[in-house]
Design a protein around this motif. Structure first.
Motif, short mmCIF file in Angstrom:
data_model
loop_
_atom_site.label_atom_id
_atom_site.label_comp_id
_atom_site.label_asym_id
_atom_site.label_seq_id
_atom_site.Cartn_x
_atom_site.Cartn_y
_atom_site.Cartn_z
N ASN A 38 0.80 -1.23 0.00
CA ASN A 38 0.00 0.00 0.00
C ASN A 38 0.83 1.27 0.00
OD1 ASN A 38 -2.50 -1.55 0.43
ND2 ASN A 38 -1.51 -2.01 2.37
N SER A 39 2.13 1.15 0.20
CA SER A 39 3.00 2.33 0.22
C SER A 39 4.41 1.89 -0.15
CB SER A 39 3.02 2.96 1.61
OG SER A 39 3.70 2.11 2.51
N GLY A 40 5.22 2.87 -0.53
CA GLY A 40 6.61 2.59 -0.87
C GLY A 40 7.36 1.98 0.30
N ALA A 41 7.12 2.53 1.48
CA ALA A 41 7.80 2.01 2.67
C ALA A 41 7.45 0.54 2.88
CB ALA A 41 7.41 2.83 3.89
N GLU A 51 12.82 1.75 -6.67
CA GLU A 51 12.33 2.62 -7.76
C GLU A 51 10.98 3.23 -7.39
OE1 GLU A 51 13.12 2.89 -11.53
OE2 GLU A 51 14.63 1.30 -11.79
N VAL A 52 10.78 3.42 -6.10
CA VAL A 52 9.51 4.01 -5.64
C VAL A 52 9.29 5.39 -6.28
CG1 VAL A 52 8.30 4.91 -3.60
CG2 VAL A 52 9.39 2.67 -3.50
N GLN A 53 10.37 6.18 -6.36
CA GLN A 53 10.23 7.51 -6.96
C GLN A 53 10.55 7.51 -8.46
OE1 GLN A 53 11.93 12.00 -6.02
NE2 GLN A 53 11.45 10.64 -4.37
C1 LIG Z 1 8.65 8.21 -1.24
C2 LIG Z 1 9.69 7.15 -1.20
C3 LIG Z 1 9.58 6.03 -0.36
C4 LIG Z 1 8.45 5.87 0.64
O1 LIG Z 1 7.23 5.72 0.01
P1 LIG Z 1 5.88 5.95 0.87
O2 LIG Z 1 4.78 5.61 -0.08
O3 LIG Z 1 5.89 7.36 1.32
O4 LIG Z 1 5.96 4.99 2.01
C5 LIG Z 1 10.55 5.05 -0.43
N1 LIG Z 1 11.59 5.16 -1.27
C6 LIG Z 1 11.74 6.23 -2.10
C7 LIG Z 1 12.89 6.27 -3.03
C8 LIG Z 1 10.80 7.26 -2.08
O5 LIG Z 1 10.96 8.31 -2.87
#
Ligand SMILES: *Cc1c(COP(=O)(O)O)cnc(C)c1O
Length: 390
Positions: free
Chosen positions: A97-100, A217-219
């Protein structure tokens, strides 16, 4: 400053604006004031605000099926998993559900893999100024100095080395090391790209030492850097990739993807109530359909050059520094100018930009941004710089 929104836990200083609508590159408050948005939810809104394909997908899916529970398969999650594995070259996906949460999953996967294949090795090499999220483990993996004093004791097992320093990585490896985790471009650190040499060196090192190479690669994922995935610019294949931000076009969905040899979760190891529900998967499918349309990424790269030229012109005019980044994840070094002061003036003039560091501006507009909107941004930024100097 005391906020009037006292029912919310105060976790960051926010301007006294309350947004009620968004459309494409613009955000509006309830009085109809408009802001040109070059932050887009921190590189989240791949197709801008309230994009029609995502709105339609969510609407239609909400009438069909929202959540049968993660204990059952659903058609949208299966389709999305197929689409992502085909596009990325990875073999399997776990939705989060989130990047973390996706990164937390990657850390768990690496530890499990170490248990199974590396005699219990569990340590992960991460990088100074890297950012991986705000859960306890991902804050521990993060190399942001401001996180160091917070919430101790941290989760152990993260060895941090300077970004770009292959020898430091090699020197940090011991028999307990199981993986290397990094962003191909450090976003929160101020858009600091890794070189192809560094990434290829890490790939070779990981192969030689039997480690997993894990890319956050979240961002950078989902077209943000001008390729669907940033690693495709560097002719490498990681073992594990995490996605978040841009994947759902504003809707919370993230993914942990891995090559077959790294997939080792067993029943009970990983899960989550909302994970892979069909509502968010339908949104992500709609985003992917747009981003993989013929010509879409070419347009992102054209907009990138156009934006980069505009920023360079401002840099020359005000004697600022270089422009960094690829695709529509760009940073402008402001030299001696105060980046947060510029951001504050821009906000008052109706422009949203971000200053990840005291002398760095970051721009991450919608991937559908037009040249006209880029021109308007440059005018407003010019005015904001002038006001910040006055
Ligand atoms: C934003 C980000 C996260 C965390 O994502 P969330 O959805 O805020 O939990 C992790 N890694 C990178 C590289 C990010 O830019």
């Amino acid at each position: 400053m005391e906020s009037k929104y006292t029912a919310l836990m105060q976790i960051a200083a926010k301007p006294d604006i309350c947004f009620t609508e968004g459309q494409g590159s613009y955000l509006y408050d309830r009085d109809g004031n408009a802001w040109l948005d070059f932050v887009q939810g921190w590189a989240v809104n791949t197709l801008g605000h309230s994009p029609e394909p995502v709105a339609q997908a969510i609407c239609a899916q909400s009438r069909r099926l929202i959540n049968p529970s993660p204990a059952f398969y659903n058609d949208q999650a299966l389709q999305l998993a197929n689409r992502l594995t085909t596009l990325s070259g990875m073999d399997q996906v776990f939705f989060a559900n989130s990047g973390a949460e996706a990164n937390e999953g990657a850390i768990k996967l690496a530890r499990k893999w170490g248990q199974k294949h590396r005699k219990g090795a569990w340590k992960i090499i991460t990088f100074h100024n890297g950012f991986h999220g705000r859960t306890l483990a991902t804050m521990s993996a993060t190399g942001k100095p401001a996180f160091e004093p917070l919430f101790n004791p941290k989760v152990p097992g993260f060895t941090k080395v300077p970004y770009g320093d292959l020898e430091a990585v090699a020197a940090a490896i011991d028999e307990q090391t199981v993986a290397i985790l990094l962003e191909p471009i450090q976003g929160e650190a101020g858009v600091i790209p890794a070189s192809s040499d560094f990434l290829q060196g890490l790939r070779a090192l990981a192969d030689r030492q039997g480690l997993l190479l894990m890319l956050d690669e979240v961002q950078t994922g989902i077209g943000r850097t001008g390729n669907l995935f940033c690693y495709q610019q560097h002719a490498i294949e990681p073992d594990v990739v995490t996605l978040g931000k841009g994947l759902g076009g504003g809707v919370p969905i993230a993914a942990l993807m891995a090559k077959q040899h790294a997939c080792c979760f067993e029943y009970g190891d990983q899960g989550g109530t909302f994970n892979g529900n069909p509502l968010v998967c339908a949104a992500a499918l709609a985003v992917l359909e747009q981003v993989t349309t013929q010509g879409f990424l070419e347009q992102v790269n054209a907009a990138s050059s156009y934006l980069s030229d505009r920023l360079m012109a401002l840099s020359t005019r005000y004697d600022m520094g270089p422009v960094r980044g690829t695709g529509l994840l760009l940073a402008l070094e402001t030299g001696s100018l105060d980046a947060p002061a510029i951001v504050k003036q821009a906000l008052e003039l109706g422009l949203l930009i971000n200053a990840p560091r005291p002398h760095t501006l970051r721009l991450m507009p919608s991937l559908t941004v037009s040249n006209g909107e880029i021109d308007r941004m440059a005018e407003l930024l010019d005015a904001a710089i002038q006001r910040s100097l006055a």
